[in-house]
Design a protein around this motif. Sequence first.
Motif, PDB file in Angstrom:
ATOM      1  N   ASP A 100      -4.368   8.878  18.304  1.00 15.45           N
ATOM      2  CA  ASP A 100      -4.436   7.924  16.801  1.00 15.45           C
ATOM      3  C   ASP A 100      -3.819   6.886  16.935  1.00 15.45           C
ATOM      4  O   ASP A 100      -2.594   6.784  16.987  1.00 15.45           O
ATOM      5  CB  ASP A 100      -3.763   9.078  15.862  1.00 15.45           C
ATOM      6  N   HIS A 123       1.263  -4.993  12.458  1.00 12.36           N
ATOM      7  CA  HIS A 123       1.583  -5.894  11.261  1.00 12.36           C
ATOM      8  C   HIS A 123       2.099  -6.975  11.660  1.00 12.36           C
ATOM      9  O   HIS A 123       3.100  -7.435  12.487  1.00 12.36           O
ATOM     10  CB  HIS A 123       2.653  -5.073  10.289  1.00 12.36           C
ATOM     11  N   SER A 149      -4.306   0.892   3.262  1.00 13.35           N
ATOM     12  CA  SER A 149      -5.340  -0.490   3.255  1.00 13.35           C
ATOM     13  C   SER A 149      -6.733   0.010   3.865  1.00 13.35           C
ATOM     14  O   SER A 149      -7.046   0.903   4.512  1.00 13.35           O
ATOM     15  CB  SER A 149      -4.751  -1.316   4.577  1.00 13.35           C
ATOM     16  N   THR A 158       0.712  -1.324   0.054  1.00 12.11           N
ATOM     17  CA  THR A 158      -0.078   0.074   0.155  1.00 12.11           C
ATOM     18  C   THR A 158       0.842   1.452   0.015  1.00 12.11           C
ATOM     19  O   THR A 158       0.960   1.932  -1.001  1.00 12.11           O
ATOM     20  CB  THR A 158      -0.947   0.029   1.346  1.00 12.11           C
ATOM     21  N   ARG A 169      -2.934  -6.521  10.543  1.00 17.33           N
ATOM     22  CA  ARG A 169      -2.895  -6.497   8.980  1.00 17.33           C
ATOM     23  C   ARG A 169      -1.555  -7.236   8.677  1.00 17.33           C
ATOM     24  O   ARG A 169      -0.608  -7.091   9.367  1.00 17.33           O
ATOM     25  CB  ARG A 169      -2.912  -4.708   8.490  1.00 17.33           C
ATOM     26  N   ARG A 175      -9.964  -2.287  20.676  1.00 14.98           N
ATOM     27  CA  ARG A 175      -9.726  -3.101  19.528  1.00 14.98           C
ATOM     28  C   ARG A 175      -8.282  -2.594  18.988  1.00 14.98           C
ATOM     29  O   ARG A 175      -7.685  -1.402  19.025  1.00 14.98           O
ATOM     30  CB  ARG A 175     -11.040  -2.772  18.451  1.00 14.98           C
ATOM     31  N   PRO A 205      -8.567   8.179  12.872  1.00 17.41           N
ATOM     32  CA  PRO A 205      -8.250   9.676  12.428  1.00 17.41           C
ATOM     33  C   PRO A 205      -8.233   9.758  10.856  1.00 17.41           C
ATOM     34  O   PRO A 205      -8.149  11.002  10.431  1.00 17.41           O
ATOM     35  CB  PRO A 205      -6.764  10.077  13.080  1.00 17.41           C
ATOM     36  N   GLY A 206      -7.922   8.580  10.283  1.00 16.59           N
ATOM     37  CA  GLY A 206      -7.988   8.744   8.720  1.00 16.59           C
ATOM     38  C   GLY A 206      -9.552   9.301   8.417  1.00 16.59           C
ATOM     39  O   GLY A 206      -9.639   9.599   7.327  1.00 16.59           O
TER      40      GLY A 206
HETATM   41  O1  TXA Z   1      -1.801   0.590   4.279  1.00 18.75           O
HETATM   42  C1  TXA Z   1      -1.865   0.692   5.341  1.00 18.75           C
HETATM   43  O2  TXA Z   1      -2.823   0.675   6.632  1.00 18.75           O
HETATM   44  C2  TXA Z   1      -0.364   1.441   5.896  1.00 18.75           C
HETATM   45  C3  TXA Z   1       0.546   0.655   5.718  1.00 18.75           C
HETATM   46  C4  TXA Z   1       2.071   1.272   6.583  1.00 18.75           C
HETATM   47  O3  TXA Z   1       0.356  -0.559   6.416  1.00 18.75           O
HETATM   48  N1  TXA Z   1      -0.576   2.133   7.234  1.00 18.75           N
HETATM   49  C5  TXA Z   1      -1.342   3.176   7.576  1.00 18.75           C
HETATM   50  O4  TXA Z   1      -1.497   3.641   9.051  1.00 18.75           O
HETATM   51  O5  TXA Z   1      -2.150   3.806   6.742  1.00 18.75           O
HETATM   52  P1  TXA Z   1      -1.980   4.911   9.338  1.00 18.75           P
HETATM   53  O6  TXA Z   1      -1.367   4.856  11.127  1.00 18.75           O
HETATM   54  O7  TXA Z   1      -1.301   5.999   8.666  1.00 18.75           O
HETATM   55  O8  TXA Z   1      -3.434   4.679   9.507  1.00 18.75           O
HETATM   56  C6  TXA Z   1      -4.039   3.892  10.049  1.00 18.75           C
HETATM   57  C7  TXA Z   1      -5.410   4.237  10.429  1.00 18.75           C
HETATM   58  C8  TXA Z   1      -5.311   5.517  11.344  1.00 18.75           C
HETATM   59  O9  TXA Z   1      -6.616   6.291  10.822  1.00 18.75           O
HETATM   60  C9  TXA Z   1      -5.874   5.065  12.593  1.00 18.75           C
HETATM   61  O10 TXA Z   1      -6.461   5.775  13.255  1.00 18.75           O
HETATM   62  C10 TXA Z   1      -6.679   3.768  12.421  1.00 18.75           C
HETATM   63  O11 TXA Z   1      -6.046   3.180  11.065  1.00 18.75           O
HETATM   64  N2  TXA Z   1      -6.512   2.693  13.399  1.00 18.75           N
HETATM   65  C11 TXA Z   1      -5.400   1.813  13.658  1.00 18.75           C
HETATM   66  N3  TXA Z   1      -5.696   1.392  14.866  1.00 18.75           N
HETATM   67  C12 TXA Z   1      -7.116   1.344  15.014  1.00 18.75           C
HETATM   68  C13 TXA Z   1      -7.820   1.004  16.158  1.00 18.75           C
HETATM   69  N4  TXA Z   1      -7.436   0.195  17.160  1.00 18.75           N
HETATM   70  N5  TXA Z   1      -9.247   1.531  16.083  1.00 18.75           N
HETATM   71  C14 TXA Z   1      -9.696   2.215  15.168  1.00 18.75           C
HETATM   72  N6  TXA Z   1      -8.854   2.779  14.312  1.00 18.75           N
HETATM   73  C15 TXA Z   1      -7.546   2.399  14.068  1.00 18.75           C
END
Ligand code: TXA
Length: 316
Positions: A54, A59, A172, A27, A112, A108, A215-216
């Motif tokens: 956030d 992984h 993702s 990704t 991935r 949660r 936060p995405g």
């Molecule tokens: O493709 C991807 O997912 C990439 C590659 C590096 O694996 N990672 C990625 O991570 O995009 P990040 O941190 O930029 O975006 C992850 C999103 C964030 O918006 C975060 O809030 C959400 O996933 N997220 C992660 N863990 C979460 C959780 N336990 N509950 C709710 N949202 C979660």
Amino acid sequence: MAEIGKDISKAADLLKQGKLVAIPTETVYGLAGNALNVEAVTKIFVAKNRPHFDPLIVHVPNPQSARDYAAEIPDQATDLMRQFWPGPLTLLLPKKNVPDLVTAGLDRVGLRCPDHPMTLALLQSIPFPLAAPSANPFGYVSPTTPKHVNDQLGAEIEYILDGGECKVGIESTIVGFEDKTAIIYRLGGLRVEDIEPITGRVHVNVTSVSNPQAPGQLQSHYSPQKKVMIGDILQLATANEARSLGVLSFKKLNLPMGIRKEIVLSPSGNLNEAAQKLFSALRELDKSEIDIILTELVPDTGLGRAINDRLRRAAT
Ligand code: TXA
Ligand code: MG
């Protein structure tokens, strides 16, 4: 600047010492640290200037190891893993053995299994999973090449594992479950059309503004520094002709004279190709000598939904 190389055992050694390494995935590039080591995870938040509310995705090397970090895996999640891991799918599952810092205190965890041979080999060679957000400063466009990572976070990272250009190019898809319904919290590299045959009808919940689940979901995210305007590019170009303009179009357009820079995402109109090029193109336009980036939405199917989501947030 960080060192860029292809040495998987060097990356493994650094990670074992609690240091940060940028890793390739299908990704986008991730900024990885030992997910079970709170000091390493803290470094990730600091390097990205990321707020602690956030959470980070964890992984894992294969579907079996999801059992080590998920207290419970619903059948639908098992089916999705079987079908799409390794691949651009993050599953939100009740967590187990994961530090609160990683999940921002939520119950949660996002799990991935990334589809990149080097990162899979790396994950198999270390005794812990990797917390890895996209390797960009918080709120900016995700990186899809080692150079993108080095340009912005080179000073914060020990090593960038060079796995070439990311082949999907967009983050993702994040899926969780409420009762028996699958919910998409972030549109991404796995298409809704691929998920629904397995889970049944999904709900897409990516628009929450305050107190986001992810936060995405923040309305302004994935944003270049330059102003981004979405609409009919020709009309926008006429209305803003006094400004220095860059254009990001889906297919080739007949543009008026005076456009400073033009990037076509996919001359043949292919959404996968457009997704793969999107973030590089935004970065390139952001670096060029223009005032405004004019762009247009793409067809809202397949990866087009995720592309449009990112374009809208970039423009907010
Ligand atoms: O493709 C991807 O997912 C990439 C590659 C590096 O694996 N990672 C990625 O991570 O995009 P990040 O941190 O930029 O975006 C992850 C999103 C964030 O918006 C975060 O809030 C959400 O996933 N997220 C992660 N863990 C979460 C959780 N336990 N509950 C709710 N949202 C979660
Ligand atoms: Mg990110």
